[in-house]
Design a protein around this motif. Structure first.
Motif, PDB file in Angstrom:
ATOM      1  N   GLU A   1     -78.206  -8.565  62.563  1.00 24.83           N
ATOM      2  CA  GLU A   1     -79.154  -9.224  63.447  1.00 24.83           C
ATOM      3  C   GLU A   1     -78.359 -10.183  64.319  1.00 24.83           C
ATOM      4  O   GLU A   1     -77.633 -11.037  63.790  1.00 24.83           O
ATOM      5  CB  GLU A   1     -80.188  -9.980  62.603  1.00 24.83           C
ATOM      6  CG  GLU A   1     -81.508 -10.178  63.289  1.00 24.83           C
ATOM      7  CD  GLU A   1     -82.550 -10.712  62.315  1.00 24.83           C
ATOM      8  OE1 GLU A   1     -82.788 -11.938  62.334  1.00 24.83           O
ATOM      9  OE2 GLU A   1     -83.112  -9.906  61.552  1.00 24.83           O
ATOM     10  N   ASN A   2     -78.480 -10.034  65.614  1.00 21.15           N
ATOM     11  CA  ASN A   2     -77.747 -10.878  66.565  1.00 21.15           C
ATOM     12  C   ASN A   2     -76.256 -10.917  66.259  1.00 21.15           C
ATOM     13  O   ASN A   2     -75.631 -11.987  66.308  1.00 21.15           O
ATOM     14  CB  ASN A   2     -78.332 -12.303  66.590  1.00 21.15           C
ATOM     15  CG  ASN A   2     -79.801 -12.318  66.963  1.00 21.15           C
ATOM     16  OD1 ASN A   2     -80.227 -11.572  67.839  1.00 21.15           O
ATOM     17  ND2 ASN A   2     -80.589 -13.140  66.293  1.00 21.15           N
ATOM     18  N   GLY A   3     -75.700  -9.769  65.910  1.00 18.28           N
ATOM     19  CA  GLY A   3     -74.265  -9.682  65.642  1.00 18.28           C
ATOM     20  C   GLY A   3     -73.836 -10.269  64.310  1.00 18.28           C
ATOM     21  O   GLY A   3     -72.647 -10.397  64.037  1.00 18.28           O
ATOM     22  N   MET A   4     -74.787 -10.625  63.464  1.00 16.63           N
ATOM     23  CA  MET A   4     -74.475 -11.223  62.161  1.00 16.63           C
ATOM     24  C   MET A   4     -74.901 -10.275  61.055  1.00 16.63           C
ATOM     25  O   MET A   4     -76.004  -9.736  61.084  1.00 16.63           O
ATOM     26  CB  MET A   4     -75.208 -12.561  62.017  1.00 16.63           C
ATOM     27  CG  MET A   4     -74.998 -13.241  60.694  1.00 16.63           C
ATOM     28  SD  MET A   4     -75.862 -14.828  60.593  1.00 16.63           S
ATOM     29  CE  MET A   4     -74.781 -15.843  61.561  1.00 16.63           C
ATOM     30  N   ASP A   5     -74.019 -10.049  60.081  1.00 10.67           N
ATOM     31  CA  ASP A   5     -74.378  -9.256  58.911  1.00 10.67           C
ATOM     32  C   ASP A   5     -75.204 -10.104  57.953  1.00 10.67           C
ATOM     33  O   ASP A   5     -74.853 -11.260  57.668  1.00 10.67           O
ATOM     34  CB  ASP A   5     -73.128  -8.757  58.177  1.00 10.67           C
ATOM     35  CG  ASP A   5     -72.529  -7.520  58.833  1.00 10.67           C
ATOM     36  OD1 ASP A   5     -73.088  -7.026  59.830  1.00 10.67           O
ATOM     37  OD2 ASP A   5     -71.491  -7.045  58.332  1.00 10.67           O
ATOM     38  N   ILE A   6     -76.278  -9.518  57.450  1.00 10.93           N
ATOM     39  CA  ILE A   6     -77.147 -10.175  56.474  1.00 10.93           C
ATOM     40  C   ILE A   6     -77.106  -9.325  55.213  1.00 10.93           C
ATOM     41  O   ILE A   6     -77.494  -8.153  55.236  1.00 10.93           O
ATOM     42  CB  ILE A   6     -78.581 -10.307  57.012  1.00 10.93           C
ATOM     43  CG1 ILE A   6     -78.560 -11.086  58.334  1.00 10.93           C
ATOM     44  CG2 ILE A   6     -79.476 -10.977  55.974  1.00 10.93           C
ATOM     45  CD1 ILE A   6     -79.847 -11.009  59.121  1.00 10.93           C
ATOM     46  N   LEU A   7     -76.585  -9.899  54.129  1.00  9.16           N
ATOM     47  CA  LEU A   7     -76.441  -9.189  52.861  1.00  9.16           C
ATOM     48  C   LEU A   7     -77.611  -9.550  51.962  1.00  9.16           C
ATOM     49  O   LEU A   7     -77.809 -10.726  51.629  1.00  9.16           O
ATOM     50  CB  LEU A   7     -75.126  -9.563  52.175  1.00  9.16           C
ATOM     51  CG  LEU A   7     -73.858  -8.941  52.755  1.00  9.16           C
ATOM     52  CD1 LEU A   7     -73.485  -9.574  54.087  1.00  9.16           C
ATOM     53  CD2 LEU A   7     -72.704  -9.103  51.790  1.00  9.16           C
ATOM     54  N   GLU A   8     -78.384  -8.524  51.583  1.00 10.02           N
ATOM     55  CA  GLU A   8     -79.586  -8.743  50.785  1.00 10.02           C
ATOM     56  C   GLU A   8     -79.595  -7.845  49.556  1.00 10.02           C
ATOM     57  O   GLU A   8     -78.979  -6.780  49.541  1.00 10.02           O
ATOM     58  CB  GLU A   8     -80.827  -8.454  51.626  1.00 10.02           C
ATOM     59  CG  GLU A   8     -80.971  -9.394  52.814  1.00 10.02           C
ATOM     60  CD  GLU A   8     -82.173  -9.063  53.667  1.00 10.02           C
ATOM     61  OE1 GLU A   8     -83.147  -9.832  53.607  1.00 10.02           O
ATOM     62  OE2 GLU A   8     -82.134  -8.048  54.388  1.00 10.02           O
ATOM     63  N   TYR A   9     -80.335  -8.291  48.566  1.00  6.53           N
ATOM     64  CA  TYR A   9     -80.521  -7.529  47.333  1.00  6.53           C
ATOM     65  C   TYR A   9     -81.696  -6.583  47.528  1.00  6.53           C
ATOM     66  O   TYR A   9     -82.775  -6.994  47.943  1.00  6.53           O
ATOM     67  CB  TYR A   9     -80.780  -8.507  46.182  1.00  6.53           C
ATOM     68  CG  TYR A   9     -81.150  -7.861  44.873  1.00  6.53           C
ATOM     69  CD1 TYR A   9     -80.323  -6.905  44.287  1.00  6.53           C
ATOM     70  CD2 TYR A   9     -82.312  -8.220  44.205  1.00  6.53           C
ATOM     71  CE1 TYR A   9     -80.656  -6.328  43.072  1.00  6.53           C
ATOM     72  CE2 TYR A   9     -82.643  -7.656  42.980  1.00  6.53           C
ATOM     73  CZ  TYR A   9     -81.816  -6.700  42.430  1.00  6.53           C
ATOM     74  OH  TYR A   9     -82.137  -6.127  41.227  1.00  6.53           O
ATOM     75  N   ASP A  10     -81.486  -5.294  47.245  1.00 10.77           N
ATOM     76  CA  ASP A  10     -82.525  -4.289  47.391  1.00 10.77           C
ATOM     77  C   ASP A  10     -83.078  -3.937  46.016  1.00 10.77           C
ATOM     78  O   ASP A  10     -82.353  -3.406  45.177  1.00 10.77           O
ATOM     79  CB  ASP A  10     -81.931  -3.041  48.072  1.00 10.77           C
ATOM     80  CG  ASP A  10     -82.986  -1.998  48.375  1.00 10.77           C
ATOM     81  OD1 ASP A  10     -84.013  -2.353  48.980  1.00 10.77           O
ATOM     82  OD2 ASP A  10     -82.776  -0.823  48.004  1.00 10.77           O
ATOM     83  N   ARG A  11     -84.330  -4.232  45.807  1.00 13.91           N
ATOM     84  CA  ARG A  11     -84.972  -3.899  44.536  1.00 13.91           C
ATOM     85  C   ARG A  11     -85.526  -2.477  44.599  1.00 13.91           C
ATOM     86  O   ARG A  11     -86.179  -2.112  45.560  1.00 13.91           O
ATOM     87  CB  ARG A  11     -86.126  -4.859  44.264  1.00 13.91           C
ATOM     88  CG  ARG A  11     -85.694  -6.192  43.793  1.00 13.91           C
ATOM     89  CD  ARG A  11     -86.907  -7.098  43.556  1.00 13.91           C
ATOM     90  NE  ARG A  11     -86.506  -8.346  42.967  1.00 13.91           N
ATOM     91  CZ  ARG A  11     -85.875  -9.311  43.609  1.00 13.91           C
ATOM     92  NH1 ARG A  11     -85.566  -9.158  44.868  1.00 13.91           N
ATOM     93  NH2 ARG A  11     -85.539 -10.429  43.005  1.00 13.91           N
ATOM     94  N   TRP A  12     -85.268  -1.713  43.539  1.00 15.70           N
ATOM     95  CA  TRP A  12     -85.765  -0.334  43.473  1.00 15.70           C
ATOM     96  C   TRP A  12     -86.079  -0.057  42.015  1.00 15.70           C
ATOM     97  O   TRP A  12     -85.236  -0.271  41.139  1.00 15.70           O
ATOM     98  CB  TRP A  12     -84.678   0.605  43.997  1.00 15.70           C
ATOM     99  CG  TRP A  12     -85.117   1.982  44.355  1.00 15.70           C
ATOM    100  CD1 TRP A  12     -86.374   2.511  44.290  1.00 15.70           C
ATOM    101  CD2 TRP A  12     -84.273   3.023  44.856  1.00 15.70           C
ATOM    102  NE1 TRP A  12     -86.363   3.816  44.715  1.00 15.70           N
ATOM    103  CE2 TRP A  12     -85.084   4.158  45.073  1.00 15.70           C
ATOM    104  CE3 TRP A  12     -82.909   3.110  45.122  1.00 15.70           C
ATOM    105  CZ2 TRP A  12     -84.580   5.354  45.544  1.00 15.70           C
ATOM    106  CZ3 TRP A  12     -82.408   4.303  45.601  1.00 15.70           C
ATOM    107  CH2 TRP A  12     -83.245   5.411  45.820  1.00 15.70           C
ATOM    108  N   ASP A  13     -87.276   0.435  41.741  1.00 15.34           N
ATOM    109  CA  ASP A  13     -87.708   0.606  40.354  1.00 15.34           C
ATOM    110  C   ASP A  13     -86.796   1.531  39.545  1.00 15.34           C
ATOM    111  O   ASP A  13     -86.665   1.368  38.337  1.00 15.34           O
ATOM    112  CB  ASP A  13     -89.168   1.063  40.268  1.00 15.34           C
ATOM    113  CG  ASP A  13     -89.437   2.374  40.989  1.00 15.34           C
ATOM    114  OD1 ASP A  13     -88.578   2.833  41.777  1.00 15.34           O
ATOM    115  OD2 ASP A  13     -90.509   2.953  40.773  1.00 15.34           O
TER     116      ASP A  13
END
Length: 194
Positions: A137-149
């Motif tokens: 987003e706007n040239g910035m990496d955003i690292l997030e946790y992806d929850r999956w059952d």
């Protein structure tokens, strides 16, 4: 505001606090590689990975199942999504075309070829980083946790081992961002926990 995610800024990246708080360690015996088969899209691919896949395709194809080989020969190593993202193609809108099955378990045919020295691409970094997902987003990496059952056994195992998400994917983070970034992430984690 409750329910809003919290982030840390590290270099030019936003790091979800969940990567420190949530525990995770892949329990392959329990899930049998379900992440290669489940879902509605293929694995995200970087442009450089597409080039590597195309360059090494003749060495990777023999590792794949017939169904995956046919899909790749028809569609190529990637499909372009509406938003401009590149993903691996799927077999029958289900399994990644690079998935192979051995003893009732799914595994990555690219990684299999890599282990045999046939390609320099270990597997898509998006798969190596899972359960971390990166969006820009706007040239910035955003690292997030992806929850999956399907990963609930991995969450349970991670909790029993005391393994935060970011430590589970240490090698993938170093592969994608370098060792210095990972060391800074460890320092940030130490500061956060103290």
């Amino acid at each position: 505001m409750s329910g809003e995610k919290e982030f840390f800024l590290l270099e030019d990246k936003l790091i979800s606090k969940e990567l420190f708080d949530e525990m995770f360690f892949c329990d392959y015996e329990a899930c049998k590689g379900a992440c290669c088969v489940e879902g509605d899209e293929g694995a995200p691919l970087q442009s450089k990975e597409i080039i590597q896949l195309e360059d090494d395709l003749e060495k990777i194809l023999p590792e794949l199942d017939d169904s995956g080989r046919k899909v790749i020969q028809k569609l190529g190593v990637f499909i372009k999504k509406k938003g401009g993202d590149y993903k691996t193609p799927l077999v029958n809108n289900r399994a990644c075309a690079f998935t192979v099955f051995e003893n009732g378990k799914a595994l990555c045919g690219i990684e299999k070829a890599w282990k045999e020295g046939k390609t320099s691409l270990q597997k898509p970094v998006s798969c190596h980083l899972y359960p971390i997902r990166i969006r820009s987003e706007n040239g910035m990496d955003i690292l997030e946790y992806d929850r999956w059952d399907i990963c609930s056994p991995a969450c349970k195992l991670g909790k029993s081992l005391g393994k935060p998400v970011f430590r589970f994917v240490k090698d993938a983070l170093i592969r994608n961002y370098g060792e210095q970034f990972y060391l800074e992430l460890e320092n940030l984690y130490s500061s956060y926990k103290s």
